[in-house]
Design an enzyme around this catalytic site. Structure first.
Site, PDB file in Angstrom:
ATOM      1  N   GLU A 148      -7.520   3.575   3.700  1.00  9.09           N
ATOM      2  CA  GLU A 148      -7.373   3.643   5.148  1.00  9.09           C
ATOM      3  C   GLU A 148      -7.405   5.092   5.604  1.00  9.09           C
ATOM      4  O   GLU A 148      -7.306   6.021   4.795  1.00  9.09           O
ATOM      5  CB  GLU A 148      -6.097   2.939   5.609  1.00  9.09           C
ATOM      6  CG  GLU A 148      -4.814   3.558   5.161  1.00  9.09           C
ATOM      7  CD  GLU A 148      -3.593   2.758   5.622  1.00  9.09           C
ATOM      8  OE1 GLU A 148      -3.723   1.551   5.914  1.00  9.09           O
ATOM      9  OE2 GLU A 148      -2.498   3.351   5.675  1.00  9.09           O
ATOM     10  N   LYS A 175       0.244  -5.409   1.171  1.00  6.19           N
ATOM     11  CA  LYS A 175      -0.152  -4.557   2.294  1.00  6.19           C
ATOM     12  C   LYS A 175      -1.456  -4.997   2.948  1.00  6.19           C
ATOM     13  O   LYS A 175      -1.633  -4.852   4.158  1.00  6.19           O
ATOM     14  CB  LYS A 175      -0.238  -3.103   1.824  1.00  6.19           C
ATOM     15  CG  LYS A 175       1.134  -2.472   1.610  1.00  6.19           C
ATOM     16  CD  LYS A 175       1.017  -1.004   1.254  1.00  6.19           C
ATOM     17  CE  LYS A 175       2.367  -0.309   1.336  1.00  6.19           C
ATOM     18  NZ  LYS A 175       3.391  -0.913   0.503  1.00  6.19           N
ATOM     19  N   HIS A 217       6.807  11.248  -0.331  1.00  5.24           N
ATOM     20  CA  HIS A 217       6.830   9.938   0.332  1.00  5.24           C
ATOM     21  C   HIS A 217       8.174   9.223   0.191  1.00  5.24           C
ATOM     22  O   HIS A 217       8.265   8.017   0.421  1.00  5.24           O
ATOM     23  CB  HIS A 217       5.699   9.035  -0.174  1.00  5.24           C
ATOM     24  CG  HIS A 217       4.346   9.682  -0.112  1.00  5.24           C
ATOM     25  ND1 HIS A 217       3.737  10.006   1.079  1.00  5.24           N
ATOM     26  CD2 HIS A 217       3.488  10.082  -1.098  1.00  5.24           C
ATOM     27  CE1 HIS A 217       2.564  10.578   0.827  1.00  5.24           C
ATOM     28  NE2 HIS A 217       2.402  10.633  -0.475  1.00  5.24           N
ATOM     29  N   ARG A 274      14.018  -7.295   4.297  1.00  3.52           N
ATOM     30  CA  ARG A 274      15.365  -7.221   3.729  1.00  3.52           C
ATOM     31  C   ARG A 274      16.182  -6.252   4.573  1.00  3.52           C
ATOM     32  O   ARG A 274      15.644  -5.583   5.446  1.00  3.52           O
ATOM     33  CB  ARG A 274      15.304  -6.688   2.290  1.00  3.52           C
ATOM     34  CG  ARG A 274      14.547  -5.368   2.212  1.00  3.52           C
ATOM     35  CD  ARG A 274      14.547  -4.707   0.867  1.00  3.52           C
ATOM     36  NE  ARG A 274      13.541  -3.671   0.758  1.00  3.52           N
ATOM     37  CZ  ARG A 274      13.616  -2.467   1.293  1.00  3.52           C
ATOM     38  NH1 ARG A 274      14.670  -2.125   2.017  1.00  3.52           N
ATOM     39  NH2 ARG A 274      12.647  -1.585   1.136  1.00  3.52           N
TER      40      ARG A 274
END
Length: 323
Positions: free
Chosen positions: A200, A116, A235, A291
């Protein structure tokens, strides 16, 4: 075009790839663990080979055994489906070493977009909007506190090598930050073998919008419209909608353009998905799935495209069938 494709997966996605192979007059090869010996997909394939031990680590994740079966069966390509080996750069490298085409992007791209921190840095260079956060992994706690103050609370602590929301912790005040970092580092080390975390800005109620991409080896890159998966629990996606109910033609053109720009910048080929967070009129790069995704049939149904066939054709060196 390929003569024979091995599907390094099981169940629904294995049948989906086999169906595309049939329609393209390609023979399919199934692999199965002892637990899946009588599964539907093993009988649907033209050929099937045992992997033995039902433990995924010793069967569907056993790169050496899958490569051996591909060579034994005479398969000239492998489709990894999703999960298991689909985002493992080492698998792509082993396929290449043995003269087998992996139906997917290069190992380099899988590696770069699987991290990430690296992927955010690349997207920033590409001119794709990213959420404000730490440019590197968190090392010093005091530095992390200072960065969080600069960003402004709430912030979110994430695992760099992770996915699926595993270990993510939202932090609303400085007193919670140290515990959140330590907790996420522990979960990241256990689940991904990498304890690197970053911070973040936390968007509390964003829309989660993703753009399906197709990119061939001749420089053609398109997006195949959008999906929205904002309805989640812990999530994890519960409901996928296509197209996004908030999308306008102008916003689709802008966000889709950014998704295409992202793929072009990293030299992406195959099918893939760029995910964005949308909040108060602004959108930000979240991650790229290198993918095919579980939810790909939704895009196929509303756009009348065949993403799996395109994946196979792209890997065989053909140009995109769609403009």
């Amino acid at each position: 075009m390929f003569e024979k494709v091995l599907i390094a997966n099981r169940g629904e996605i294995a049948i989906r790839v086999m169906r595309a192979c049939r329609e393209l007059d390609i023979k399919s090869v199934a692999v199965y663990s002892d637990a899946d010996k009588t599964s539907l997909y093993t009988n649907y394939a033209d050929e099937n080979y045992p992997l033995g031990n039902p433990s995924p680590a010793k069967s569907y994740l056993n790169i050496e055994k899958i490569i051996d079966i591909a060579l034994e069966s005479g398969a000239d390509a492998i489709h990894p489906g999703y999960g298991f080996l689909a985002e493992n750069p080492k698998f792509g490298e082993e396929c290449e070493k043995n003269g087998i085409k992996l139906i997917g992007p290069s190992g380099k791209v899988i590696h770069e977009m699987g991290d990430k921190i690296t992927s955010k840095a690349l997207m920033k260079k590409a001119g794709v909007p990213v959420i404000e956060g730490t440019p590197e992994g968190v090392v010093e706690i005091e530095e992390a506190k200072e960065i969080a103050r600069q960003i402004g609370y709430p912030v979110i602590v994430k695992a760099s090598a992770g996915g699926g929301g595993i270990g993510m912790r939202a932090v609303y005040e400085e007193e919670e930050l140290v515990r959140a970092i330590e907790s996420t580092q522990s979960v990241a080390a256990t689940n991904f073998g990498d304890s690197t975390v970053f911070i973040e800005k936390y968007l509390e109620k964003p829309r989660h919008i993703e753009f399906q991409l197709l990119a061939d080896e001749h420089g053609n890159v398109i997006h195949v419209a959008d999906r929205e998966c904002s309805i989640q629990r812990r999530h994890q996606k519960l409901l996928e909608e296509a197209p996004s109910p908030i999308m306008t033609e102008e916003l689709r053109e802008e966000m889709g353009g950014s998704a295409v720009k992202a793929a072009e910048y990293i030299g992406y080929t195959s099918a893939g998905t760029v995910e964005f967070l949308y909040d108060n009129g602004n959108y930000y790069f979240l991650e790229m799935n290198t993918r095919i995704q579980v939810e790909h049939p939704i895009t196929e149904l509303v756009t009348n495209t065949d993403l799996i066939k395109e994946q196979i054709k792209i890997a065989a060196g053909e140009e995109l069938s769609y403009a």
